[in-house]
Design an enzyme around this catalytic site. Structure first.
Site, PDB file in Angstrom:
ATOM      1  CG  ASP A 214      10.432   6.265  42.715  1.00 51.01           C
ATOM      2  OD1 ASP A 214      10.691   6.349  43.929  1.00 51.01           O
ATOM      3  OD2 ASP A 214       9.272   6.267  42.255  1.00 51.01           O
ATOM      4  CD  GLU A 240       9.397   9.581  42.195  1.00 52.85           C
ATOM      5  OE1 GLU A 240       9.760   9.977  41.062  1.00 52.85           O
ATOM      6  OE2 GLU A 240       8.345   8.955  42.373  1.00 52.85           O
ATOM      7  CD  GLU A 266       5.185   7.779  44.950  1.00 53.96           C
ATOM      8  OE1 GLU A 266       6.011   8.113  44.087  1.00 53.96           O
ATOM      9  OE2 GLU A 266       4.698   6.642  44.992  1.00 53.96           O
ATOM     10  CG  HIS A 316       2.655   9.346  42.228  1.00 56.48           C
ATOM     11  ND1 HIS A 316       1.598   8.574  42.654  1.00 56.48           N
ATOM     12  CD2 HIS A 316       3.645   8.480  41.906  1.00 56.48           C
ATOM     13  CE1 HIS A 316       1.938   7.303  42.606  1.00 56.48           C
ATOM     14  NE2 HIS A 316       3.167   7.212  42.165  1.00 56.48           N
TER      15      HIS A 316
HETATM   16 MG   LIG Z   1       7.478   7.238  42.976  1.00 57.03          MG
END
Ligand SMILES: [Mg+2]
Length: 389
Positions: A214, A240, A266, A316
């Site tokens: 991420d 991500e 998210e 998320h």
């Molecule tokens: Mg994230």
């Protein structure tokens, strides 16, 4: 049944120094959220959550003020079961009746961001009330649950290259996880440093554990493409938020540059943003946050878009209890879901705010059985950490 009272708080819970971590969001010293309580005239209470900051720390004074002084007066006296009608009323503002008659949205100007975070909190609380009123878990009202326990992934991974293996292995020891997510991006300074950390992680956990990364949207398109090239042999389950949410064409370019699946969402709100991600071929996996995207109702619509575009759905859930539990019900009922985010950072907004024990066993999380969303807020704990604003 009518809505009798609506009250929101900015809840700020300090995190013990020994449990804090550092990322591109800085040293995370508190967990903050807007927590919403809605009570009906027959004594049912529903809990919701709205979010306006990434990471876990942030200022919630404006969102809480909006909930208490702008949203609450519109809810008093309404039937709490009118969840979809109330959603559209809050989204469309003064033109909601015109929009309802016309059959298409006429949203207010401030239609994203904090406005939808406030709607998210209301929506989650109303589903909690409806489930409690009918004596059913929310997943039952969303179409049923496809499993009783769902695979979860351990979300954390901030350690440098020489310690990331041990950090990730400690997650496996703690919850039996078969999927792990680590952070990369700006916190490392350069893509090759992140890639070296990911290489060390893969070496430590072996080939049979899913590994995700991420970047919190901190790379440029060029950096993200370089990172994909440097990690192409490490079998990443997803990459991500490679770039900022406002660069959907850039994200599509990153996605097209390799075969690593791209996950994002998210930072996105409403079905409309996810339609754009799908149409622009920007992502493989949608990650709406129920406390920011528009609540349970909107997360289900976003899951439907994912399914229609043959994409997958992994909300998320780095969040407080109302949002996390909302995510469990949404995942249980969505055809495109496959995994649940479970935070391995300090998370007092789940573990200390509710009376239930929330834990992963054998890498799985149980889908709640109790009516409503299935948690009990400790109101004394909440009031002890409510900010005076
Ligand atoms: Mg994230």
């Amino acid at each position: 049944m009518r809505i009798k009272s609506v009250q929101a708080w900015w809840v700020r819970i300090p995190i013990e120094v020994a449990k804090q971590h550092r990322s591109d969001f800085g040293q995370v010293t508190t967990f903050d959220a807007a927590i919403l309580r809605i009570e009906t005239d027959d004594g049912l209470v529903g809990w919701g959550e709205g979010k306006n900051a990434a990471g876990s720390a942030g200022s919630y004074g404006a969102l809480v003020h909006m909930l208490n002084h702008e949203i609450a007066p519109q809810l008093i006296g309404r039937d709490p079961a009118d969840i979809g009608i109330i959603w559209e009323m809050l989204y469309n503002g003064v033109r909601h009746e015109t929009a309802a008659h016309a059959g298409h949205a006429m949203p207010q100007l401030a239609r994203r961001g904090m406005s939808v975070a406030a709607i998210s909190a209301v929506d989650i609380a109303l589903w909690d009330i409806l489930g409690k009123a009918l004596g059913k878990p929310v997943w039952r009202l969303l179409g049923g649950r496809k499993v009783e326990r769902m695979q979860a992934y351990a979300s954390g991974g901030w350690a440098p290259a020489d310690a990331i293996g041990e950090q990730l292995k400690s997650y496996i020891a703690k919850g039996g996880f078969k999927a792990l997510k680590m952070r990369v991006g700006a916190m490392d300074g350069a893509p090759h440093i992140s890639a070296a950390r990911v290489r060390a992680a893969r070496k430590a956990i072996g080939p049979d554990v899913d590994l995700m990364v991420d970047a919190h949207g901190t790379y440029t398109v060029a950096e993200a493409k370089r990172f994909i090239k440097l990690t192409a042999d490490l079998d990443l389950a997803w990459f991500e938020e490679p770039v900022i949410a406002d660069d959907k064409p850039g994200m599509a370019e990153v996605r097209a540059s390799g075969s690593t699946p791209i996950a994002t969402g998210e930072s996105e709100a409403t079905r409309y943003a996810f339609r754009d991600l799908a149409m622009q071929k920007s992502a493989d996996i949608f990650q709406p946050d129920p406390a920011f995207c528009g609540g349970i109702s909107e997360a289900m619509k976003i899951g439907t878009i994912a399914s229609a575009f043959n994409l997958r759905f992994a909300p998320h859930l780095w969040a407080g209890a109302p949002c996390f539990f909302a995510g469990l019900h949404v995942c249980a009922a969505s055809p495109a879901s496959f995994i649940i985010e479970y935070s391995l950072g300090a998370n007092p907004m789940i573990h200390d705010l509710v009376e239930e024990t929330v834990e992963a066993k054998d890498g799985m999380i149980a889908i709640p059985e109790k009516p409503g969303l299935g948690f009990t807020i400790s109101e004394r704990f909440l009031e002890a950490h409510a900010q005076r604003i």
